[in-house]
Design an enzyme around this catalytic site. Structure first.
Site: not given
Length: 436
Positions: A34, A95, A130, A270, A341
């Site tokens: 990371d 993403t 994704t 998501c 997020r």
């Protein structure tokens, strides 16, 4: 390479990458990479601030050196050179979408560049992020080729295995959720599937191609988004008709094939993002997706709707609006999870501020520094003693919120707007309006 001599490299140690790296580290030498040095430092001490991996489990697999790579364990690192020994790379970077809701592939490009610089003949690169169908082979592979000087499906190979993590869920953990796998050739697909089968106890499903696996992932959350948008619209209609949405859903759920979705805020990394990836690809090939984008518009407007409905309730109860004090309970994108997020609670707060309302945000899970950094919003982990509010909005149903008598924090005539529909509607001293 084959499944018996894997040296795993996981790029991105967030909610998706870390739990996966820990599982692989039980069986294979694994490098968790990371770029966030602070994150790596915390993980090296056995501390996972996402709360997805138990400290004792994390410490049990951590190693300071993988040596020759003949023993399992997890080395957490921010040094790209530590990836050089790996031969099976897994990319789990986020993403996101930009401010115009267009897919932002920058993290994928950068991760692909990092892998490309250490890629060797025979290596396999699997993407979990994704994306829309075609990203792996049309966007990521050229980056791998450019920085490695190797040829796809001749010198190196790729796969796609979409993440299926559910932040905060301690029952459906990564190993207990069935996993889709795929590969750029039939032989590679088999290797990828076998490697994942080692750690996914729930089993795997080998898709017929990488694009099929990409498409399967992106429609999972698009389907859920559309269904939630439908019941959100119903909630607005029933609100105008004076009918309780929960009572309607409870009655309808008595039919065996009724899909019992609930209305509410749709945020996170998501469901609130993935439909835009599918819509982008559809538009690129000349098709305008009507239902997908309509669902997104409706769900994206729910924060403002909640704020406006709260203001209406305040006016009906003779509460002031300008200068009123409103307590917002929760700012994470879902309950019992520190992830902020793409939280849509922010939309509620901003709409209330537009009415010149004094908003206090209380959340026992969200880290105040994270919220301040992401949104410029101050949050509290304790409610000031003696504080009173004109309205309280239950935005996130954290467990610790459910047993509290929130009426003690209300001014006379104050209102409670229960977005999650989780509070006792029989409480006589509070005006409860359940959206969900």
């Amino acid at each position: 390479m084959n499944e018996s001599n894997c040296y795993i490299g996981v790029l991105g140690l967030g909610y998706v990458g870390l739990p996966l790296a820990v599982e692989f580290a039980k069986y294979y030498p694994t490098v968790g990479f990371d770029i966030n040095r602070k994150r790596i430092g915390e993980l090296a001490e056995g501390v996972d601030n996402t709360l997805e991996v138990d400290e004792s489990l994390l410490k049990s697999v951590l190693v300071s050196d993988l040596g020759a790579g003949d023993r399992p364990g997890l080395l957490c690192s921010y040094a790209p050179d530590d990836l050089a020994k790996c031969n099976f790379y897994i990319v789990t970077v986020p993403t996101p979408v930009d401010r115009n809701n267009r897919p932002d592939l920058t993290p994928l490009y950068k991760a692909s560049e990092s892998v490309g610089k250490v890629l060797k003949k025979g290596d396999i690169v699997v993407y979990e992020s994704t994306v829309y169908p075609g990203v792996t082979e049309e966007e990521c592979v050229p980056v791998l080729e450019k920085f490695s000087g190797l040829k796809f499906n001749v010198d190196f190979f790729c796969g796609y295995s979409p993440e299926r993590i559910n932040p905060g869920d301690k029952l459906h953990t990564v190993s207990k959720i069935r996993k889709i796998t795929s590969g750029s050739t039939p032989e590679i697909a088999t290797i990828v599937d076998t490697v994942y089968s080692k750690v996914i106890t729930a089993g795997t499903f080998k898709a017929t191609s990488i694009k099929v696996a990409e498409a399967a992932k992106v429609i999972e959350n698009s389907q859920r988004d559309i269904n939630i948008a439908f019941v959100n619209e119903l909630a607005k209609i029933f609100n105008l008709l004076g009918i309780d949405t929960h009572d309607v859903l409870e009655a309808a759920a008595t039919k065996w094939n009724f899909l019992n979705f609930k209305p509410g805020l749709v945020g996170g990394h998501c469901i609130g993002v993935d439909p835009y990836y599918l819509a982008q690809k559809a538009q690129e090939v000349g098709y305008h997706p009507e239902i997908i984008l309509a669902g997104r518009r409706l769900n994206d407007g729910m924060g403002a709707y909640v704020a406006n409905e709260t203001v209406k309730l305040m006016i009906k109860n003779d509460q002031p609006v300008k200068g009123a004090k409103v307590l917002v309970l929760g700012i994470t994108f879902k309950e019992n999870c520190p992830d902020v997020r793409n939280t849509k609670v922010v939309d509620i707060i901003r709409e209330l501020v537009g009415y010149a309302i004094d908003v206090t945000v209380y959340d026992v899970w969200a880290k105040p520094a994270d919220v301040e950094h992401e949104y410029g919003i101050t949050t509290l982990t304790e409610i000031p003693e003696g504080a009173k509010f004109n309205a309280i909005i239950m935005a996130v149903a954290h467990r610790s919120f459910l047993d509290t008598d929130w009426t003690q924090y209300l001014h006379a005539g104050g209102v409670v707007y229960d977005v999650k529909g989780c509070l006792d509607r029989a409480v006589p001293t509070a005006r409860l309006w359940a959206l969900e």
